[in-house]
Motif scaffolding. Structure first.
Motif, PDB file in Angstrom:
ATOM      1  N   GLU A 157     120.412 -59.545  33.463  1.00  0.00           N
ATOM      2  CA  GLU A 157     121.392 -59.745  34.524  1.00  0.00           C
ATOM      3  C   GLU A 157     122.539 -58.748  34.427  1.00  0.00           C
ATOM      4  O   GLU A 157     123.115 -58.360  35.440  1.00  0.00           O
ATOM      5  CB  GLU A 157     121.933 -61.180  34.477  1.00  0.00           C
ATOM      6  CG  GLU A 157     120.903 -62.232  34.852  1.00  0.00           C
ATOM      7  CD  GLU A 157     120.367 -62.032  36.268  1.00  0.00           C
ATOM      8  OE1 GLU A 157     121.170 -61.632  37.157  1.00  0.00           O
ATOM      9  OE2 GLU A 157     119.168 -62.249  36.467  1.00  0.00           O
ATOM     10  N   ASP A 158     122.847 -58.329  33.230  1.00  0.00           N
ATOM     11  CA  ASP A 158     123.934 -57.359  33.077  1.00  0.00           C
ATOM     12  C   ASP A 158     123.585 -56.016  33.708  1.00  0.00           C
ATOM     13  O   ASP A 158     124.468 -55.313  34.225  1.00  0.00           O
ATOM     14  CB  ASP A 158     124.248 -57.137  31.583  1.00  0.00           C
ATOM     15  CG  ASP A 158     124.766 -58.398  30.928  1.00  0.00           C
ATOM     16  OD1 ASP A 158     125.218 -59.286  31.670  1.00  0.00           O
ATOM     17  OD2 ASP A 158     124.709 -58.496  29.678  1.00  0.00           O
TER      18      ASP A 158
ATOM     19  N   HIS B 210     119.761 -51.624  38.306  1.00  0.00           N
ATOM     20  CA  HIS B 210     118.389 -51.638  38.824  1.00  0.00           C
ATOM     21  C   HIS B 210     118.388 -51.578  40.357  1.00  0.00           C
ATOM     22  O   HIS B 210     117.562 -50.867  40.963  1.00  0.00           O
ATOM     23  CB  HIS B 210     117.668 -52.893  38.350  1.00  0.00           C
ATOM     24  CG  HIS B 210     116.282 -53.035  38.906  1.00  0.00           C
ATOM     25  ND1 HIS B 210     115.221 -52.280  38.473  1.00  0.00           N
ATOM     26  CD2 HIS B 210     115.798 -53.838  39.911  1.00  0.00           C
ATOM     27  CE1 HIS B 210     114.141 -52.599  39.150  1.00  0.00           C
ATOM     28  NE2 HIS B 210     114.472 -53.548  40.027  1.00  0.00           N
ATOM     29  N   GLU B 211     119.285 -52.297  40.992  1.00  0.00           N
ATOM     30  CA  GLU B 211     119.348 -52.282  42.447  1.00  0.00           C
ATOM     31  C   GLU B 211     119.687 -50.886  42.947  1.00  0.00           C
ATOM     32  O   GLU B 211     119.159 -50.421  43.966  1.00  0.00           O
ATOM     33  CB  GLU B 211     120.381 -53.299  42.935  1.00  0.00           C
ATOM     34  CG  GLU B 211     119.963 -54.742  42.643  1.00  0.00           C
ATOM     35  CD  GLU B 211     121.054 -55.726  43.007  1.00  0.00           C
ATOM     36  OE1 GLU B 211     122.155 -55.256  43.380  1.00  0.00           O
ATOM     37  OE2 GLU B 211     120.815 -56.954  42.926  1.00  0.00           O
TER      38      GLU B 211
END
Length: 1515
Positions: free
Chosen positions: A1337-1338, A1343-1344
């Motif tokens: 999540e960090d 990644h997006e």
């Protein structure tokens, strides 16, 4: 005035009188000038005013030259010019020149400043000597000082010992007997050793303490400042070594009472033993006693007592550093005074080594007649003969006095005097301390109103009357009460008897005295108290306070003070009075002769220390007994046993310092004339023990060196007639042969053992001169009497040759190892004895005739050792002996294999030991070649032999040059060169020897992989059978199988440590095959399969194993050794080794080398220069294709190993620009120059580097570079995808960085400059999918961002090139194409650099083509024109660039136009199979030159010839 001259560097060469010497430096500013340096001597050819010099060459100003007087000394045909200066001045000059050369080399050593100071002092003393104004005594003293400094400097600079006569002149060995020379050397060595012990710092303090049993501390009081207002007494002593106080009486005016002592207050504390100086801390204590009023506040107007000794202050200084040799300079210490009065106490201290007599001899300027001597309270460690002492030290310890009916305590003063047995006071026998006059009465310090008083004041009672004067002395202390208004009053008294009834003295220790009270007249009457006890009788001496007891028979008027106590301590220090009854009985044996036998026997029971203290008196008594009873032998045995007992005591380590005492007594004090019959034995025993106990070279070799000196002295007196007569005196040949045999062996032993120290140059040279004369005389005897066939003695001749070679090669004759001055001195005095003995050896060899073969190969080694001596003429005269040996063996056996084998074997050990050089190699080659060419039969084999030896010499010299370098890299290279050489000439033993040397070097540097490969070479030589082993190996290894198995196990361990598990597995399999099929040892088979091989497979997959980097290193320039010069090597780096660290290691052995910044090969200006240039850059290994890995999915842990190991080709790519610059894309003009290096052997191997044997260079076009880059990128992406699919637990960071660098590049435009559609987009999609599944999540925003960039990139690619699905990454070896697949709607591969040509519909534009691109540069490019009118197929090789698309205007073209590289007709109907094979496939080839393309711009190079096959597609 100008002078013309030439240099004469050596003042001992032939010179004209007078002797001109330069006094100023004169640099050369013109070609006609003669440059001069201070001290150089010249030969004046002409002198002229102005410009009148006829031949201007070599001129210099006359004012720079000083003419000195000289004397011409002729010796035969030679003459020497000796300056008329004082010999000492000449010696100083020569010494300064010799020191100056060495001094500059000591800059980084602590000796530098010391030698510099000594040189300045010598120059100053030289000026004083030249002044000629010194009186005779001062001149002699100055010469002693100068010689002491020269000898000391020569010793610390490792120069030769200089021997002198009594006038400090250098002894001439030609005018001095050899025995006198030896004694002079011995004396000079002892003197210098003592001097060095004195000068050594704290590092050598323990050595000085051990060498000298007695030491002294010199004290000089510079000043004492204290506002006391009254007279004072200064008591200085050492704490806690018990020495006498040094007393100074100070006047109230602030100066010494004795004004003559002003600025001359010197004292020396003597008899300090080694134990005293080894204490942890030592202090100098100064007590200040005020002499005057009870209280300073009292005024003299009142009636009061004066002259009282009152405590005032104390000063303490730590002198530990001074006594341990760390400091010798003056020191100051302040005084701790209870009142606020400024005070100061300044002293200078210096530690002096030796007893008082030695100190006075060595330091007369410090210790003279006015220096006060403070003796030790007790005996020194060594009591020298003649050192007579008769002292009793009395210490007032403490007392306790009752105040009685007084309200306050008494002010007590103790008065001490010495009385005889009648009670009369003995005058002037009490000393307050050293430096004070004797007094008859001593008064103690007065403490104000204290009941318990502790004085600890020591006085010395001394008398010169001997034992008779002290026998009846008594000590009577008087206690007095000082008062202000009345005279002193005695209120009690104590006494002690010094002599006991048995004749011994009062025991040492503390005594609790009885205090008697009574009338003052009774207290002073000796008759009233002598019969009374003086001390309380206690089992052990104690300090008692207030003890009381009853004394029976107290005389009238005297009573015992029960409430008072008084303690004293005594110490008898006398060489005449003893406290031992048995020893006293022997010393006074005449008083009771009947007890003589008993006393002699009881001597054995006396404590050794007590006997040693009275050593001289005891020896005198024993020899007196022997003398007075010479007519009978009753006491001889007892006396002899007593003497042996005493000598045994001296030999004991505890009393080892008394060896000198015993020797001094025998030499100086022994006077028993009739006792000489037993003295020699006793004396010899004592010396033997002394030699065994003494430390150092002189003690161990004193007797042998003395005998050798005697033998040399005898030989020096013999001439040829003496030798001839001596030889003839032997009655038979066997006896003569035995004599010669023993003499040769004796001489050889004496030469090899170096009887004299190496710095005894004169003694060594004189001995060698006499030995050489003797050897040559005996050689003549050999030739005359032992050369015939009937009388030839092989062993005798063999001993002669070995002796002669040993004499020639001894260290003391190797002149090249000496300084120029020493070399010139030896040559002028003795000549080069090596040339003389070398000529004798040569002549004796040629005299052997047909007996020579008996000395081959035995004498090859000694002759080789002789020829390796670096003396040119000696080499020229002795190297031909080798050819004579070759010829001798060849005439007998038609070969000289034995000679060859021996010289190769010996040459290896000799050169490794430091002998041999480039000159020897050249001489050996030229002399032997010239000899061999004069003999037709030996010409060819001789040339081969010389080439063999010179090749070995070259490699051995290279190996020796780098053997001791800290960086063992080059040592390993030279070792490999040697073992390869021995392998080529089939010398297996030497080959294996250097294999293990190489292995040891590798293991020491943790090169375990290379060490394993090295051992593997030996293991491959062994056979797996039961053949016995030869050579030095482990005792448990008897067969070749056992040794090979042990080596394999060691190799496996090394491969394991080097992480070369694949290689270890191969060795395991070989062992397993042996265990399974040959020896049937299933237990060992199980162990190697389970415990080793299985674990290695596991380690391959699970243990991290970084790939090493490879570096190309070039050594350019003539300054490098031959094995490196102008050669390139590929080095295998260690794990995680940076190139910067690697370069530092490369440059460390060559500090003057320059690092080349360019990676291009240097030109002739670099390779031919005399300097050193090193080039270093990183290269990439070129992996050999592995057929077994083809078309298979293999874990990268397996494949990565083969990418960096077992590699023999390495490449380096250098980018460069070519053509016009493209502003939109810099890659469009970036070409690559790729250099491929091929090494001699694959890496890794027995070295971490190998030489490059061949180099090729190719040019890579921008398109090919782009293809390679994209292929590598695809491989990286595919590798990461496979890794994460196989192991989901892997960290995601490497994948994140790889994907982000492609889809969102930040530098140089990234892959947007060259794009691929067929694989990159699908692979990127798969990689981003895996990344999205594993991202935390960090990192979700990161990644997006990547997904957005990828969407944009994919849209751009699909818009330009269409949509492609992800296909298999396997290499396609065969592709089938059908005409319907070539339709305009087919989506093909488009690869461009920079701008892309848009794909168009061929039905609308027949001039455009579709392009099919293979995956690898080695594959082929297929260009197809799908137009039905012009179905032509074109295939080109990617390796030479992509030619422009070709289009044909007609369906049938007999000659293809120029743009086409290869044309194949495609039938209009039916499919066409096309084989995309390698360039070496068989088939038809068509060639056409390159031409311009309507779409691609400039022409491309014509493609490489290739082969292709085709056939119709089956319908």
């Amino acid at each position: 005035m100008l002078v013309r001259g030439v240099w004469v560097r050596d003042p001992y060469s032939r010179l004209l009188v007078p002797l001109p010497a330069a006094v100023w430096n004169f640099p050369r500013t013109s070609e006609h000038h003669l440059p001069l340096q201070i001290g150089e001597t010249v030969h004046i050819l002409q002198a002229s005013e102005g410009k009148g010099v006829q031949q201007p060459q070599g001129i210099f100003p006359a004012s720079l030259i000083h003419l000195k007087g000289a004397v011409v000394e002729r010796r035969g045909a030679e003459e020497s010019v000796i300056p008329t200066e004082m010999p000492m001045v000449q010696e100083i000059t020569t010494t300064l020149r010799e020191w100056a050369t060495i001094w500059k080399q000591l800059y980084v050593v602590r000796r530098y400043q010391q030698v510099k100071q000594m040189m300045y002092e010598l120059m100053e003393r030289r000026s004083q000597l030249l002044s000629g104004t010194l009186p005779k005594d001062e001149l002699l003293q100055l010469k002693k000082e100068v010689t002491g400094k020269i000898d000391y400097g020569n010793k610390i600079l490792a120069l030769d010992l200089v021997v002198r006569d009594e006038d400090e002149n250098i002894l001439d060995p030609d005018r001095t007997s050899i025995i006198s020379l030896f004694q002079a050397h011995k004396k000079a060595a002892q003197t210098i050793t003592q001097r060095i012990q004195e000068e050594m710092s704290v590092l050598g303090c323990s050595a000085r303490l051990a060498a000298s049993p007695s030491h002294s501390l010199y004290l000089c009081v510079r000043n004492f400042v204290c506002n006391i207002g009254e007279e004072a007494q200064l008591f200085m002593a050492l704490y806690d070594p018990s020495d006498e106080n040094y007393v100074i009486r100070w006047a109230s005016t602030g100066v010494p009472q004795d004004i003559e002592l002003l600025n001359n207050l010197k004292a020396i504390f003597t008899d300090l033993g080694s134990k005293d100086l080894k204490r942890e801390r030592l202090f100098l204590v100064c007590q200040i006693i005020r002499v005057g009023r009870m209280d300073l506040r009292e005024t003299y107007s009142r009636k009061l007592s004066t002259g009282l000794r009152r405590p005032f202050g104390i000063s303490v200084m730590d002198i530990t550093d001074i006594t341990k040799g760390k400091s010798e300079t003056g020191a100051g210490c302040g005084t701790d005074i209870p009142c606020s009065v400024l005070a100061g106490f300044w002293v200078s201290l210096k530690m002096l080594w030796g007893d008082l007599s030695q100190v006075r001899k060595d330091h007369p300027h410090l210790v003279d007649r006015s220096t006060v001597v403070a003796r030790k309270l007790g005996y020194p460690e060594v009591i020298m003969p003649g050192d007579v002492r008769n002292d009793i030290y009395l210490t007032l310890v403490q007392g306790e006095f009752d105040k009685g009916n007084k309200k306050t305590q008494k002010n007590v003063e103790v008065t001490v005097c010495v009385c005889d047995e009648s009670g009369n006071v003995v005058q002037n026998v009490i000393y307050h301390g050293a430096g004070d006059k004797p007094v008859s009465e001593y008064r103690s310090v007065v403490y104000y109103q204290q009941r318990h008083q502790r004085w600890m004041e020591t006085v010395k009672v001394c008398t010169s009357s001997g034992a008779q004067g002290l026998g009846l002395l008594h000590l009577t202390p008087h206690l007095c009460l000082p008062a202000k208004d009345k005279s002193e009053r005695i209120f009690s008294m104590a006494f002690v008897k010094l002599m006991r009834p048995d004749g011994t003295t009062l025991r040492d220790g503390e005594h609790d005295l009885i205090l008697y009270k009574g009338d003052s007249r009774k207290l002073e009457d000796a008759g009233a108290y002598l019969t009374l006890p003086s001390a309380r009788m206690l089992p052990e001496p104690k300090l008692l306070s207030g003890s009381s007891f009853r004394v029976s028979g107290t005389a009238s008027g005297l009573t015992v003070s029960a409430r008072d106590s008084f303690q004293i301590s005594t110490l008898v220090c006398s060489t005449k009075l003893t406290q031992n009854v048995n020893l006293l009985g022997l010393l006074k044996w005449r008083s009771k002769p009947s007890l003589l036998s008993e006393n002699l026997q009881k001597l054995m029971n006396v404590d050794g220390g007590e006997v040693i203290k009275f050593l001289q008196d005891t020896l005198d008594a024993l020899f007196s007994i022997m003398m007075e009873h010479s007519d009978t032998d009753v006491y001889d045995t007892l006396v002899f046993d007593a003497l042996v007992f005493i000598v045994g005591l001296v030999a004991d380590r505890k009393f080892q310092h008394f060896n000198a005492v015993l020797e001094a007594y025998i030499c100086q004090h022994f006077s028993a004339t009739l006792a000489y019959k037993c003295v020699p034995g006793v004396r010899g025993t004592g010396r033997d023990w002394a030699g065994a106990a003494g430390a150092g070279r002189a003690g161990a070799q004193g007797a042998p060196s003395h005998y050798v000196a005697c033998m040399a002295a005898i030989l020096s007196q013999m001439d040829k007639d003496h030798y001839s007569s001596y030889i003839k005196a032997f009655p038979s040949r066997p006896e003569l042969m035995d004599f010669l045999m023993e003499t040769f062996i004796l001489f050889k032993d004496l030469i090899g053992k170096t009887v004299y120290p190496s710095d005894w140059m004169v003694m060594n040279m004189v001995q060698n001169r006499e030995f050489l004369r003797a050897i040559n005389q005996f050689a003549m005897t050999l030739t005359k009497m032992f050369l015939n066939d009937s009388s030839f003695e092989l062993q005798l001749w063999n001993n002669y040759f070995h002796l002669a070679v040993a004499f020639l090669t001894q260290e003391s004759l190797q002149l090249e190892n000496f300084s120029q001055a020493k070399r010139n001195s030896i040559l002028a005095k003795y000549g080069d004895m090596r040339a003389t003995i070398g000529a004798s050896i040569r002549d004796m060899w040629y005299n052997l005739g047909h007996h020579k073969i008996k000395f081959i190969p035995g004498m090859v080694g000694p002759i080789l050792e002789m020829t390796l001596v670096p003396e040119l003429e000696l080499r020229k005269s002795t190297i031909p002996i080798f050819f004579d040996m070759m010829l001798c063996e060849y005439q007998l056996t038609e070969s000289f294999s034995r000679f060859e084998d021996e010289i190769l074997r010996k040459l290896d050990s000799e050169v490794e030991g430091g002998r041999g050089d480039e000159q020897y190699k050249q001489l050996f080659e030229s002399i032997l070649l010239s000899c061999c060419r004069r003999h037709p039969k030996l010409a060819k084999p001789g040339e081969n032999f010389v080439a063999l030896v010179t090749g070995l010499l070259e490699r051995l010299l290279d190996y020796r040059a780098v053997r001791n370098d800290e960086n063992k890299t080059y040592s390993m290279s030279c070792t490999v060169n040697l073992l390869n050489f021995y392998k080529e000439i089939d010398r297996q033993a030497m080959y294996i020897r250097y294999l293990y040397k190489l292995k040891d070097l590798h293991v020491s540097y943790e090169n375990y992989t290379e060490g394993a490969y090295t051992l593997l070479l030996h293991a491959r030589l062994l056979k797996a059978n039961t053949a016995p082993m030869q050579g030095l190996h482990s005792p448990s290894l008897h067969t070749q199988r056992q040794l090979k198995e042990a080596l394999y196990n060691q190799i496996i361990d090394y491969f394991d440590q080097g992480k070369m598990w694949e290689e270890a597995i191969h060795i395991c399999k070989e062992l397993a095959d042996q265990y399974e099929s040959e020896v049937f040892n299933y237990e060992m088979l199980s162990d190697i399969l389970v415990s080793r091989e299985a674990k290695f497979y596991e380690k391959i997959l699970k243990v991290l194993r970084p790939s090493p980097d490879y570096f190309a290193v070039g050594y350019y320039g003539q300054g490098f050794p031959t094995f490196l010069r102008n050669k390139v090597f590929i080095y295998r780096g260690k794990e995680y080794e940076r190139r910067e660290d690697f370069e530092m290691q490369l440059l460390s052995p060559f500090p003057s080398a320059e690092k080349l910044k360019s990676t291009s090969p240097p030109g002739q200006d670099i390779t031919g220069s005399p300097g050193q240039y090193i080039q270093c850059f990183t290269v990439q290994p070129v992996e050999e294709s592995k057929v077994r890995f083809k078309d298979r999915s293999i874990p990268e842990q397996i494949t990565n190993f083969y990418k960096a190991n077992h590699v023999q080709k390495f490449s380096y790519s250098r980018p460069f620009k070519k053509g016009p610059k493209d502003p939109d894309n810099e890659f469009a003009t970036m070409w690559i120059e790729r250099t491929t290096f091929v090494t001699a052997y694959p890496l890794p191997g027995i070295l971490r580097w190998f030489a490059v044997t061949s180099t090729t260079t190719t040019i890579i076009s921008p398109l090919e570079n782009a293809i390679e880059t994209m292929m590598k990128t695809n491989e990286k992406i595919m590798s990461e995808i496979n890794r994460h699919q196989n192991d989901p637990s892997l960290p995601i960071n490497p994948l994140s960085m790889l994907l982000n660098g492609i889809v969102d590049p930040a530098v140089m435009g990234g892959f947007a400059k060259y794009e691929t559609v067929q694989f990159a987009t699908p692979l990127l999609a798969e990689g981003i999918r895996i990344h999205g599944r594993k991202v935390t999540e960090d990192l979700r925003p990161f990644h997006e961002r990547m997904e957005q960039c990828f969407v944009q990139l994919r849209a751009k690619v699909e818009n330009q090139y269409g949509v492609r699905e992800m296909v298999s990454a396997k290499v396609v070896s065969r592709v089938q194409l059908h005409p319907r697949d070539l339709s305009c709607h087919a989506t093909m591969v488009a690869l461009t650099l920079g701008r892309m040509a848009q794909s168009r519909d061929t039905r609308c534009s027949p001039r455009l083509t579709w392009t099919l691109q293979s995956l690898e540069p080695s594959m082929l490019v297929l260009l197809v024109s799908p137009c039905s009118k012009h179905p032509l197929l074109r295939v080109v090789t990617l390796g030479h660039g992509l030619a422009g698309p070709w289009c044909s205007p007609a369906p049938h073209v007999p000659d293809p136009p120029s743009p086409a590289a290869h044309l194949l007709r495609v039938p209009a109907a039916g499919p066409v199979p096309v084989h995309l094979g390698a360039a070496r496939a068989q088939g038809d080839v068509q060639h056409s030159p390159g031409a311009s393309s309507p779409l691609q711009g400039p022409p491309c190079a014509p493609p490489q010839a290739f082969c292709r096959t085709w056939r119709p597609w089956p319908r």
